[in-house]
Write a protein that holds these residues in place. Structure first.
Motif, PDB file in Angstrom:
ATOM      1  N   LYS A  54       0.843  -1.192   0.000  1.00 41.07           N
ATOM      2  CA  LYS A  54       0.000   0.000   0.000  1.00 41.07           C
ATOM      3  C   LYS A  54       0.875   1.236   0.000  1.00 41.07           C
ATOM      4  O   LYS A  54       2.075   1.163   0.292  1.00 41.07           O
ATOM      5  N   SER A  55       0.264   2.375  -0.327  1.00 37.62           N
ATOM      6  CA  SER A  55       1.016   3.633  -0.355  1.00 37.62           C
ATOM      7  C   SER A  55       0.380   4.631   0.618  1.00 37.62           C
ATOM      8  O   SER A  55      -0.396   5.510   0.200  1.00 37.62           O
ATOM      9  N   PRO A  56       0.629   4.487   1.883  1.00 38.27           N
ATOM     10  CA  PRO A  56       0.029   5.408   2.857  1.00 38.27           C
ATOM     11  C   PRO A  56       0.589   6.820   2.704  1.00 38.27           C
ATOM     12  O   PRO A  56       1.759   7.010   2.390  1.00 38.27           O
ATOM     13  N   ARG A  57      -0.270   7.803   2.904  1.00 47.35           N
ATOM     14  CA  ARG A  57       0.130   9.198   2.843  1.00 47.35           C
ATOM     15  C   ARG A  57       0.141   9.750   4.263  1.00 47.35           C
ATOM     16  O   ARG A  57      -0.866   9.724   4.964  1.00 47.35           O
ATOM     17  N   ILE A  58       1.285  10.267   4.672  1.00 51.37           N
ATOM     18  CA  ILE A  58       1.465  10.713   6.050  1.00 51.37           C
ATOM     19  C   ILE A  58       1.780  12.200   6.064  1.00 51.37           C
ATOM     20  O   ILE A  58       2.683  12.659   5.346  1.00 51.37           O
ATOM     21  N   THR A  59       1.043  12.935   6.864  1.00 49.77           N
ATOM     22  CA  THR A  59       1.291  14.371   6.983  1.00 49.77           C
ATOM     23  C   THR A  59       2.466  14.629   7.913  1.00 49.77           C
ATOM     24  O   THR A  59       2.523  14.092   9.025  1.00 49.77           O
ATOM     25  N   ILE A  60       3.390  15.444   7.430  1.00 48.33           N
ATOM     26  CA  ILE A  60       4.542  15.830   8.254  1.00 48.33           C
ATOM     27  C   ILE A  60       4.222  17.078   9.063  1.00 48.33           C
ATOM     28  O   ILE A  60       4.471  17.150  10.272  1.00 48.33           O
ATOM     29  N   GLY A  61       3.676  18.091   8.400  1.00 50.83           N
ATOM     30  CA  GLY A  61       3.334  19.332   9.085  1.00 50.83           C
ATOM     31  C   GLY A  61       3.121  20.466   8.114  1.00 50.83           C
ATOM     32  O   GLY A  61       3.372  20.334   6.897  1.00 50.83           O
ATOM     33  N   ALA A  62       2.628  21.583   8.625  1.00 54.17           N
ATOM     34  CA  ALA A  62       2.353  22.748   7.779  1.00 54.17           C
ATOM     35  C   ALA A  62       3.648  23.329   7.226  1.00 54.17           C
ATOM     36  O   ALA A  62       4.692  23.348   7.913  1.00 54.17           O
ATOM     37  N   VAL A  63       3.577  23.813   5.984  1.00 57.13           N
ATOM     38  CA  VAL A  63       4.745  24.424   5.346  1.00 57.13           C
ATOM     39  C   VAL A  63       5.222  25.639   6.146  1.00 57.13           C
ATOM     40  O   VAL A  63       6.424  25.925   6.209  1.00 57.13           O
ATOM     41  N   THR A  64       4.288  26.339   6.776  1.00 53.99           N
ATOM     42  CA  THR A  64       4.663  27.511   7.580  1.00 53.99           C
ATOM     43  C   THR A  64       5.420  27.130   8.843  1.00 53.99           C
ATOM     44  O   THR A  64       6.102  27.966   9.443  1.00 53.99           O
ATOM     45  N   ASP A  65       5.300  25.862   9.287  1.00 57.36           N
ATOM     46  CA  ASP A  65       5.949  25.421  10.530  1.00 57.36           C
ATOM     47  C   ASP A  65       7.242  24.661  10.294  1.00 57.36           C
ATOM     48  O   ASP A  65       8.030  24.476  11.238  1.00 57.36           O
ATOM     49  N   TRP A  66       7.444  24.180   9.077  1.00 54.32           N
ATOM     50  CA  TRP A  66       8.618  23.356   8.783  1.00 54.32           C
ATOM     51  C   TRP A  66       9.446  24.020   7.682  1.00 54.32           C
ATOM     52  O   TRP A  66       8.912  24.490   6.680  1.00 54.32           O
ATOM     53  N   SER A  67      10.769  23.989   7.862  1.00 52.70           N
ATOM     54  CA  SER A  67      11.654  24.418   6.775  1.00 52.70           C
ATOM     55  C   SER A  67      11.783  23.264   5.780  1.00 52.70           C
ATOM     56  O   SER A  67      11.465  22.111   6.096  1.00 52.70           O
ATOM     57  N   ILE A  68      12.243  23.593   4.580  1.00 51.42           N
ATOM     58  CA  ILE A  68      12.399  22.553   3.557  1.00 51.42           C
ATOM     59  C   ILE A  68      13.412  21.506   4.015  1.00 51.42           C
ATOM     60  O   ILE A  68      13.189  20.295   3.872  1.00 51.42           O
ATOM     61  N   SER A  69      14.490  21.932   4.590  1.00 53.16           N
ATOM     62  CA  SER A  69      15.531  20.985   5.031  1.00 53.16           C
ATOM     63  C   SER A  69      15.008  20.077   6.138  1.00 53.16           C
ATOM     64  O   SER A  69      15.308  18.877   6.160  1.00 53.16           O
ATOM     65  N   ALA A  70      14.204  20.641   7.080  1.00 55.40           N
ATOM     66  CA  ALA A  70      13.669  19.825   8.166  1.00 55.40           C
ATOM     67  C   ALA A  70      12.662  18.818   7.628  1.00 55.40           C
ATOM     68  O   ALA A  70      12.618  17.658   8.076  1.00 55.40           O
ATOM     69  N   ALA A  71      11.853  19.214   6.660  1.00 53.66           N
ATOM     70  CA  ALA A  71      10.876  18.302   6.070  1.00 53.66           C
ATOM     71  C   ALA A  71      11.582  17.173   5.329  1.00 53.66           C
ATOM     72  O   ALA A  71      11.155  16.006   5.379  1.00 53.66           O
ATOM     73  N   ARG A  72      12.674  17.514   4.624  1.00 58.65           N
ATOM     74  CA  ARG A  72      13.438  16.476   3.925  1.00 58.65           C
ATOM     75  C   ARG A  72      14.043  15.479   4.904  1.00 58.65           C
ATOM     76  O   ARG A  72      14.033  14.267   4.657  1.00 58.65           O
ATOM     77  N   GLU A  73      14.551  15.963   6.019  1.00 59.37           N
ATOM     78  CA  GLU A  73      15.143  15.070   7.018  1.00 59.37           C
ATOM     79  C   GLU A  73      14.101  14.142   7.613  1.00 59.37           C
ATOM     80  O   GLU A  73      14.349  12.949   7.809  1.00 59.37           O
ATOM     81  N   ARG A  74      12.886  14.676   7.890  1.00 64.71           N
ATOM     82  CA  ARG A  74      11.832  13.823   8.424  1.00 64.71           C
ATOM     83  C   ARG A  74      11.419  12.785   7.381  1.00 64.71           C
ATOM     84  O   ARG A  74      11.177  11.622   7.724  1.00 64.71           O
ATOM     85  N   ALA A  75      11.370  13.169   6.111  1.00 59.91           N
ATOM     86  CA  ALA A  75      11.029  12.214   5.051  1.00 59.91           C
ATOM     87  C   ALA A  75      12.070  11.102   4.968  1.00 59.91           C
ATOM     88  O   ALA A  75      11.732   9.926   4.760  1.00 59.91           O
ATOM     89  N   ARG A  76      13.349  11.452   5.123  1.00 53.97           N
ATOM     90  CA  ARG A  76      14.411  10.434   5.098  1.00 53.97           C
ATOM     91  C   ARG A  76      14.248   9.468   6.276  1.00 53.97           C
ATOM     92  O   ARG A  76      14.462   8.258   6.153  1.00 53.97           O
ATOM     93  N   GLU A  77      13.866  10.011   7.461  1.00 51.30           N
ATOM     94  CA  GLU A  77      13.643   9.153   8.633  1.00 51.30           C
ATOM     95  C   GLU A  77      12.517   8.152   8.364  1.00 51.30           C
ATOM     96  O   GLU A  77      12.623   6.968   8.708  1.00 51.30           O
ATOM     97  N   MET A  78      11.452   8.625   7.723  1.00 49.89           N
ATOM     98  CA  MET A  78      10.342   7.730   7.407  1.00 49.89           C
ATOM     99  C   MET A  78      10.756   6.663   6.398  1.00 49.89           C
ATOM    100  O   MET A  78      10.323   5.504   6.486  1.00 49.89           O
ATOM    101  N   GLN A  79      11.598   7.047   5.435  1.00 49.93           N
ATOM    102  CA  GLN A  79      12.083   6.066   4.468  1.00 49.93           C
ATOM    103  C   GLN A  79      12.940   5.015   5.175  1.00 49.93           C
ATOM    104  O   GLN A  79      12.854   3.820   4.859  1.00 49.93           O
ATOM    105  N   ARG A  80      13.748   5.447   6.144  1.00 51.16           N
ATOM    106  CA  ARG A  80      14.557   4.468   6.892  1.00 51.16           C
ATOM    107  C   ARG A  80      13.656   3.521   7.686  1.00 51.16           C
ATOM    108  O   ARG A  80      13.967   2.330   7.803  1.00 51.16           O
TER     109      ARG A  80
END
Length: 434
Positions: A54-80
């Motif tokens: 399956k391809s679950p879609r998970i919300t990380i957070g609002a763009v106003t609350d997260w920087s691009i670099s922080a969002a990328r790091e959280r995405a990498r953690e989820m991939q791990r």
């Protein structure tokens, strides 16, 4: 899916067409990282990758609350997490629960006794009687409000015994603190402080079992120390009671009181053996004139039904029924609509009768003591008064109907009136007695 390299400018320029509910763009920097936007312009970082078919879609957070670099790091953690066979949704839920627990723990460590006391009362209220709940409110009240009476001329209400502890953090309620509190309170209001201590012990026991507050508690309940008990002493049994030979003088003085409501209240208190507040809380719906019964709200069984004896029925029949006021012993001046403090009337009557140190609760004690003259069965007296059965036979085998109680109760009433010199006929009105 079209991918772009996320930049602040590109995300700001990204919008959702008005004919769609949402739109997506995806990052070239980290596979699975995207931004979702709505027609209203709300943007959120999301992560979407295949996991167990399956391809679950998970919300990380609002763009106003997260920087691009922080969002990328959280995405990498989820991939791990996915690479290690862990569902990133469960990992996120666990992280949120841990964060919430840490926040609650930090908040609980700073919470004052007053804040937790309020939650404690809300939690226990369904299990308590009204009087017990009101006692907890009174013991912790702040005081300092204008009052017409009961303050010995100070004109301001007095803070409850527990109020001085309310501003402390729970972790700061230690045995030395409670011992110091007990020593101070014992000098001015020992009886109230003993009740406050019992309530405080129960409160601290509740805190010790509560998941949010047990970490702030001392290893041993700080209200359970020998020094505290010694400071407040033991309650002594009171012995104020009306003697048989005092009934005539007492009834004469009470019936002469200027307030017919207070006069009736004190007589009903003696003739029913009920607790002071049980009679004060009596409502007209509790009075059954047809079947001659009274429903008493008590602190043991919740309520009990006792006979409405002839003289008491006559007293109640003379009382006014105030519009929209359900109480039998109503008051137009009292905040809650009923007589609140009978001590002034009691003291005035006792002074006129030259009877010393008799309290309203002493009338309940008098009812029990005076029945000894008639050799009324102890179980009958206990059932009328609302005492717990004291023997196995009483608890499990003796069930007395109201009519059986009535035989004994009317006998008790008639005897008391005879000793008081009151000639009363059951079909007469007290106002027309001889």
């Amino acid at each position: 899916m079209a991918r772009i390299n996320f930049t602040t400018g590109r995300l700001t320029a990204f919008s959702c067409p008005p004919d769609k509910a949402q739109a997506f763009i995806w990052d070239t920097g980290v596979v699975g990282l995207g931004v979702r936007t709505t027609p209203r312009g709300a943007q959120s970082y999301i992560f979407q990758r295949e996991f167990q078919g399956k391809s679950p879609r998970i919300t990380i957070g609002a763009v106003t609350d997260w920087s691009i670099s922080a969002a990328r790091e959280r995405a990498r953690e989820m991939q791990r997490d996915i690479d290690q066979g862990r569902d990133p949704r469960l990992v996120k839920a666990e992280r949120q629960a841990a964060d919430a627990a840490a926040f609650n723990s930090a908040k609980a460590s700073e919470a004052t006794v007053a804040e937790i006391w309020k939650l404690y009362l809300e939690d226990r209220k369904p299990l308590w009687g009204v009087r017990h709940h009101d006692d907890h409110l009174r013991l912790a009240k702040a005081g300092g409000e204008k009052a017409r009476r009961g303050t010995r001329g100070r004109g301001m209400t007095i803070a409850g015994p527990l109020y001085s502890l309310m501003g402390l953090r729970l972790a700061d309620v230690t045995a030395p603190i409670v011992e110091g509190w007990a020593s101070k309170e014992a000098k001015t209001r020992q009886s109230s402080a003993r009740l406050a201590l019992r309530c405080l012990k129960a409160f601290l026991n509740w805190c010790a079992e509560h998941p949010d507050y047990k970490a702030q508690m001392q290893p041993v309940n700080p209200a359970k120390t020998r020094r505290t008990r010694e400071a407040l002493g033991k309650a002594t049994a009171k012995s104020d009671v009306l003697l048989k030979e005092q009934l005539a003088a007492w009834f004469e003085a009470v019936r002469a009181l200027p307030s017919p409501v207070m006069s009736a209240y004190l007589q009903v208190l003696l003739l029913t053996g009920a607790r002071r507040t049980e009679v004060l809380d009596l409502k007209w719906k509790d009075v059954d004139s047809r079947w001659k019964s009274l429903v008493i709200r008590d602190k043991i069984e919740g309520e009990r039904k006792i006979p409405l004896t002839p003289y008491v029925a006559g007293l109640l029949a003379t009382l006014p029924r105030l519009p929209k006021n359900p109480f039998v012993f109503a008051s137009t001046l009292a905040k809650d609509g009923r007589v609140s403090d009978p001590r002034a009337g009691m003291q005035a009557a006792c002074k006129a009768a030259k009877i010393e140190d008799l309290t309203p609760h002493g009338l309940r004690r008098s009812f029990k003591s005076l029945t000894e003259w008639l050799e009324i069965p102890a179980g009958v007296v206990a059932q009328i008064m609302g005492h717990k059965p004291s023997a196995t036979a009483e608890k499990h085998y003796t069930v007395r109907p109201l009519d059986l109680l009535r035989i004994h109760h009317e006998r008790i009433e008639a005897w008391m009136l005879e000793q008081a010199g009151i000639a009363f006929r059951s079909n007469s009105d007290p106002a027309h007695e001889g």
